[in-house]
Design a protein around this motif. Structure first.
Motif, PDB file in Angstrom:
ATOM      1  N   PRO A 143       0.797  -1.240   0.000  1.00 62.10           N
ATOM      2  CA  PRO A 143       0.000   0.000   0.000  1.00 62.10           C
ATOM      3  C   PRO A 143       0.819   1.274   0.000  1.00 62.10           C
ATOM      4  O   PRO A 143       0.255   2.361  -0.090  1.00 62.10           O
ATOM      5  N   THR A 144       2.164   1.176   0.061  1.00 58.30           N
ATOM      6  CA  THR A 144       2.983   2.391  -0.037  1.00 58.30           C
ATOM      7  C   THR A 144       3.231   2.800  -1.487  1.00 58.30           C
ATOM      8  O   THR A 144       3.796   3.863  -1.744  1.00 58.30           O
ATOM      9  N   LEU A 145       2.822   1.968  -2.443  1.00 58.03           N
ATOM     10  CA  LEU A 145       2.966   2.314  -3.851  1.00 58.03           C
ATOM     11  C   LEU A 145       1.907   3.334  -4.270  1.00 58.03           C
ATOM     12  O   LEU A 145       0.860   3.461  -3.631  1.00 58.03           O
ATOM     13  N   TRP A 146       2.202   4.049  -5.360  1.00 59.18           N
ATOM     14  CA  TRP A 146       1.232   4.953  -5.973  1.00 59.18           C
ATOM     15  C   TRP A 146       0.678   4.301  -7.245  1.00 59.18           C
ATOM     16  O   TRP A 146       1.199   3.291  -7.730  1.00 59.18           O
ATOM     17  N   LEU A 147      -0.382   4.885  -7.782  1.00 58.12           N
ATOM     18  CA  LEU A 147      -0.996   4.441  -9.032  1.00 58.12           C
ATOM     19  C   LEU A 147      -1.285   5.671  -9.876  1.00 58.12           C
ATOM     20  O   LEU A 147      -1.818   6.668  -9.372  1.00 58.12           O
ATOM     21  N   GLN A 148      -0.936   5.607 -11.161  1.00 57.52           N
ATOM     22  CA  GLN A 148      -1.278   6.699 -12.077  1.00 57.52           C
ATOM     23  C   GLN A 148      -1.773   6.114 -13.398  1.00 57.52           C
ATOM     24  O   GLN A 148      -1.230   5.138 -13.914  1.00 57.52           O
ATOM     25  N   THR A 149      -2.819   6.722 -13.921  1.00 53.09           N
ATOM     26  CA  THR A 149      -3.341   6.336 -15.229  1.00 53.09           C
ATOM     27  C   THR A 149      -4.213   7.474 -15.735  1.00 53.09           C
ATOM     28  O   THR A 149      -4.170   8.586 -15.198  1.00 53.09           O
ATOM     29  N   HIS A 150      -4.982   7.232 -16.788  1.00 49.18           N
ATOM     30  CA  HIS A 150      -5.840   8.248 -17.382  1.00 49.18           C
ATOM     31  C   HIS A 150      -7.299   7.837 -17.252  1.00 49.18           C
ATOM     32  O   HIS A 150      -7.624   6.647 -17.254  1.00 49.18           O
ATOM     33  N   LEU A 151      -8.173   8.850 -17.204  1.00 51.45           N
ATOM     34  CA  LEU A 151      -9.603   8.571 -17.052  1.00 51.45           C
ATOM     35  C   LEU A 151     -10.426   9.688 -17.682  1.00 51.45           C
ATOM     36  O   LEU A 151     -10.241  10.870 -17.345  1.00 51.45           O
ATOM     37  N   ALA A 152     -11.311   9.321 -18.593  1.00 48.87           N
ATOM     38  CA  ALA A 152     -12.361  10.220 -19.085  1.00 48.87           C
ATOM     39  C   ALA A 152     -11.809  11.547 -19.594  1.00 48.87           C
ATOM     40  O   ALA A 152     -12.285  12.617 -19.238  1.00 48.87           O
ATOM     41  N   GLU A 153     -10.809  11.454 -20.465  1.00 50.41           N
ATOM     42  CA  GLU A 153     -10.208  12.663 -21.022  1.00 50.41           C
ATOM     43  C   GLU A 153     -10.962  13.164 -22.237  1.00 50.41           C
ATOM     44  O   GLU A 153     -11.122  14.378 -22.422  1.00 50.41           O
ATOM     45  N   ASN A 154     -11.451  12.245 -23.076  1.00 54.40           N
ATOM     46  CA  ASN A 154     -11.920  12.588 -24.414  1.00 54.40           C
ATOM     47  C   ASN A 154     -13.159  11.754 -24.724  1.00 54.40           C
ATOM     48  O   ASN A 154     -13.256  10.587 -24.337  1.00 54.40           O
ATOM     49  N   SER A 155     -14.103  12.339 -25.433  1.00 50.41           N
ATOM     50  CA  SER A 155     -15.361  11.615 -25.697  1.00 50.41           C
ATOM     51  C   SER A 155     -15.116  10.378 -26.565  1.00 50.41           C
ATOM     52  O   SER A 155     -15.768   9.334 -26.369  1.00 50.41           O
ATOM     53  N   GLY A 156     -14.179  10.456 -27.516  1.00 53.26           N
ATOM     54  CA  GLY A 156     -13.861   9.281 -28.317  1.00 53.26           C
ATOM     55  C   GLY A 156     -13.268   8.160 -27.480  1.00 53.26           C
ATOM     56  O   GLY A 156     -13.528   6.971 -27.732  1.00 53.26           O
TER      57      GLY A 156
ATOM     58  N   PHE B   5      -5.430  22.313 -25.465  1.00 55.36           N
ATOM     59  CA  PHE B   5      -4.662  22.044 -26.677  1.00 55.36           C
ATOM     60  C   PHE B   5      -5.298  20.943 -27.514  1.00 55.36           C
ATOM     61  O   PHE B   5      -5.379  21.045 -28.754  1.00 55.36           O
ATOM     62  N   LEU B   6      -5.757  19.873 -26.862  1.00 56.32           N
ATOM     63  CA  LEU B   6      -6.354  18.746 -27.581  1.00 56.32           C
ATOM     64  C   LEU B   6      -7.865  18.894 -27.746  1.00 56.32           C
ATOM     65  O   LEU B   6      -8.512  18.012 -28.325  1.00 56.32           O
ATOM     66  N   GLY B   7      -8.430  19.996 -27.234  1.00 65.14           N
ATOM     67  CA  GLY B   7      -9.870  20.192 -27.363  1.00 65.14           C
ATOM     68  C   GLY B   7     -10.680  19.155 -26.610  1.00 65.14           C
ATOM     69  O   GLY B   7     -11.786  18.784 -27.030  1.00 65.14           O
ATOM     70  N   SER B   8     -10.145  18.685 -25.478  1.00 60.75           N
ATOM     71  CA  SER B   8     -10.780  17.575 -24.773  1.00 60.75           C
ATOM     72  C   SER B   8     -12.000  17.995 -23.965  1.00 60.75           C
ATOM     73  O   SER B   8     -12.917  17.194 -23.741  1.00 60.75           O
ATOM     74  N   GLY B   9     -12.016  19.233 -23.472  1.00 60.99           N
ATOM     75  CA  GLY B   9     -13.135  19.683 -22.649  1.00 60.99           C
ATOM     76  C   GLY B   9     -12.646  20.486 -21.458  1.00 60.99           C
ATOM     77  O   GLY B   9     -11.448  20.727 -21.292  1.00 60.99           O
ATOM     78  N   LEU B  10     -13.585  20.908 -20.614  1.00 57.24           N
ATOM     79  CA  LEU B  10     -13.309  21.784 -19.484  1.00 57.24           C
ATOM     80  C   LEU B  10     -13.543  21.031 -18.172  1.00 57.24           C
ATOM     81  O   LEU B  10     -14.645  20.523 -17.935  1.00 57.24           O
ATOM     82  N   PHE B  11     -12.533  20.972 -17.345  1.00 54.52           N
ATOM     83  CA  PHE B  11     -12.650  20.308 -16.051  1.00 54.52           C
ATOM     84  C   PHE B  11     -13.585  21.104 -15.141  1.00 54.52           C
ATOM     85  O   PHE B  11     -13.495  22.333 -15.052  1.00 54.52           O
ATOM     86  N   ASP B  12     -14.482  20.401 -14.455  1.00 53.19           N
ATOM     87  CA  ASP B  12     -15.471  21.027 -13.579  1.00 53.19           C
ATOM     88  C   ASP B  12     -14.944  21.041 -12.146  1.00 53.19           C
ATOM     89  O   ASP B  12     -15.129  20.102 -11.386  1.00 53.19           O
ATOM     90  N   ARG B  13     -14.284  22.139 -11.798  1.00 57.56           N
ATOM     91  CA  ARG B  13     -13.652  22.241 -10.480  1.00 57.56           C
ATOM     92  C   ARG B  13     -14.692  22.307  -9.368  1.00 57.56           C
ATOM     93  O   ARG B  13     -14.512  21.709  -8.292  1.00 57.56           O
ATOM     94  N   TYR B  14     -15.781  23.022  -9.613  1.00 59.04           N
ATOM     95  CA  TYR B  14     -16.806  23.146  -8.576  1.00 59.04           C
ATOM     96  C   TYR B  14     -17.489  21.812  -8.299  1.00 59.04           C
ATOM     97  O   TYR B  14     -17.795  21.488  -7.156  1.00 59.04           O
TER      98      TYR B  14
END
Length: 439
Positions: free
Chosen positions: A228-241, A302-311
């Motif tokens: 459990p001291t390891l980290w995890l990184q990947t991608h999620l829900a960046e682009n509609s395609g 840059f990639l036209g992926s969309g706007l992150f919803d901070r709120y």
């Protein structure tokens, strides 16, 4: 300086003890500001921080104080999602995500099978990061284990605090990038060699669901359960395609996030880059498991992926951090990341204050990465990673700063107008590791 262990720097100091809130003024007790401050280092750590007039009487007799008055010192900037292997494809003509991967990213990453190339790019990337004032990052390598041996070795030589991992991908990519049966075994070896070596941490790194089989993702989840001291990184829900592709590849799953949940990849040390196309149900599930989203504003624009919803993230209690996402991102500079985050916020009716921005880039990002007991603040016992900012780095900055009457105005001007030229020095592990060229 009277000894090799004491370094004394007089300058204006700014640090955040906790989240300053969304108001125009930081919440009481969140901001630590010393207009004429002293930063006292002992070796690789901070010994004391405070007003110069209050600390001066306690200095060792005959101490030499480095006079940086006119400069602003903040904790080193932190980048929670970046691909060092994509440095040379920055500013490639803007396609959307999947085309960009196939046309630029995958061919570039094939070059990292060559160890000499990986060494050269590791050092070039670290040079650029330090020039931009970034002292810690969570970094993707390529799928070649040698790309991480080269990167970790370069970090250790500079005594940098870094999280990084070899990309796991065993399908839907060029043959030269697929790691097949060896991907998990290579990851286990890298963990043994580099995790907790000096200031390093290992992030298990499946690229994203479409390029890993269920078998590989399940095995990655087992690594996290075993340590459990390891980290995890990947991608999620960046682009509609990308969402459509995941739905096609995993037709039995509730949604994109559930693919990672079933593999055991969603936990308190998990960073999912982008998270643009999420609903509140997915945000709530991420919050319940303590995972975070890396907000990558310049890349998303840059990639036209969309706007992150901070709120929406705040309302559901989902943690998020700020990241460059080089190479789709347009600059390694934290200033640029915050400027882009401000622009995204303006388009969404979610203005970003300088207080929130610089808290996020320092203490906030450290907290999301579970590194906030080590870095992210100018405070006693913390590691001596910090940036020396020159508010007069350019004629335009000088003109704008002269018109500012408050710290908040000055910080906002830096957030919008500053770039790597404003980074006078970058210190890591108590040593100056970058100094701006004055020529």
């Amino acid at each position: 300086m009277t000894s090799s262990t004491n370094t004394l720097i007089r300058a204006e100091l700014v640090s955040f003890a906790r989240n300053p809130g969304e108001g125009d003024k930081p919440s009481p007790g969140s901001l630590e500001h010393y207009g004429d401050g002293l930063l006292w280092l002992q070796g690789q750590h901070i010994h004391a921080v405070g007003h110069f007039s209050e600390l001066a009487p306690s200095l060792p007799e005959g101490s030499e104080v480095l006079d940086y008055r006119g400069k602003l010192i903040m904790p080193g900037f932190i980048d929670t999602h970046v691909h060092y292997v994509q440095l040379d494809v920055m500013a490639s003509y803007g396609r959307q995500l999947l085309d960009w991967l196939n046309d630029y990213t995958f061919p570039e990453e094939c070059r990292f099978a060559n160890h000499a190339h990986a060494e050269a790019l590791s050092n070039a990337f670290l040079d650029e990061m330090l020039r931009a004032g970034t002292t810690t990052a969570q970094v993707f390598g390529s799928s070649h284990p040698g790309s991480m041996d080269a990167f970790f070795s370069a970090c250790n030589k500079r005594q940098l605090r870094m999280l990084a991992g070899k990309v796991l991908m065993d399908r839907n990519a060029p043959e030269g990038l697929l790691d097949g049966a060896s991907g998990i075994a290579d990851t286990e070896r890298l963990i043994e060699d580099w995790h907790n070596s000096q200031r390093l941490g290992y992030s298990v790194t499946p690229r994203f669901a479409p390029t890993s089989t269920k078998t590989q993702m399940d095995a990655a989840g087992a690594l996290l359960r075993n340590d459990p001291t390891l980290w995890l990184q990947t991608h999620l829900a960046e682009n509609s395609g990308e969402l459509d592709w995941v739905a096609e590849l995993f037709p039995g799953n509730q949604d994109y996030l559930s693919v990672y949940e079933e593999a055991g990849l969603v936990g308190p040390r998990s960073t999912f880059a982008h998270g643009i196309h999420l609903d509140n149900g997915m945000r709530t599930r991420l919050a319940e498991r303590g995972a975070n989203i890396a907000f990558c504003p310049s890349s998303n624009l840059f990639l036209g992926s969309g706007l992150f919803d901070r709120y929406a993230a705040q309302e559901t209690g989902m943690a998020f951090s700020y990241a460059s996402d080089i190479g789709a991102g347009t600059d390694l500079s934290g200033f640029d990341t915050l400027k882009s985050a401000y622009q995204v916020g303006q388009l969404s009716g979610q203005p970003l204050t300088a207080w929130q921005g610089f808290y996020g880039l320092t203490h906030g990002n450290a907290k999301t990465l579970a590194l906030d007991s080590h870095i992210g603040q100018l405070a006693p016992s913390f590691e001596a990673d910090f940036v020396v900012i020159d508010p007069n780095a350019t004629p335009l900055l000088t003109r704008r700063i002269q018109r500012c009457s408050t710290l908040g105005e000055r910080l906002f001007a830096l957030m919008i107008l500053a770039d790597d030229r404003a980074i006078s020095e970058t210190w890591a592990a108590g040593k100056c590791q970058h100094q701006r060229d004055q020529s």
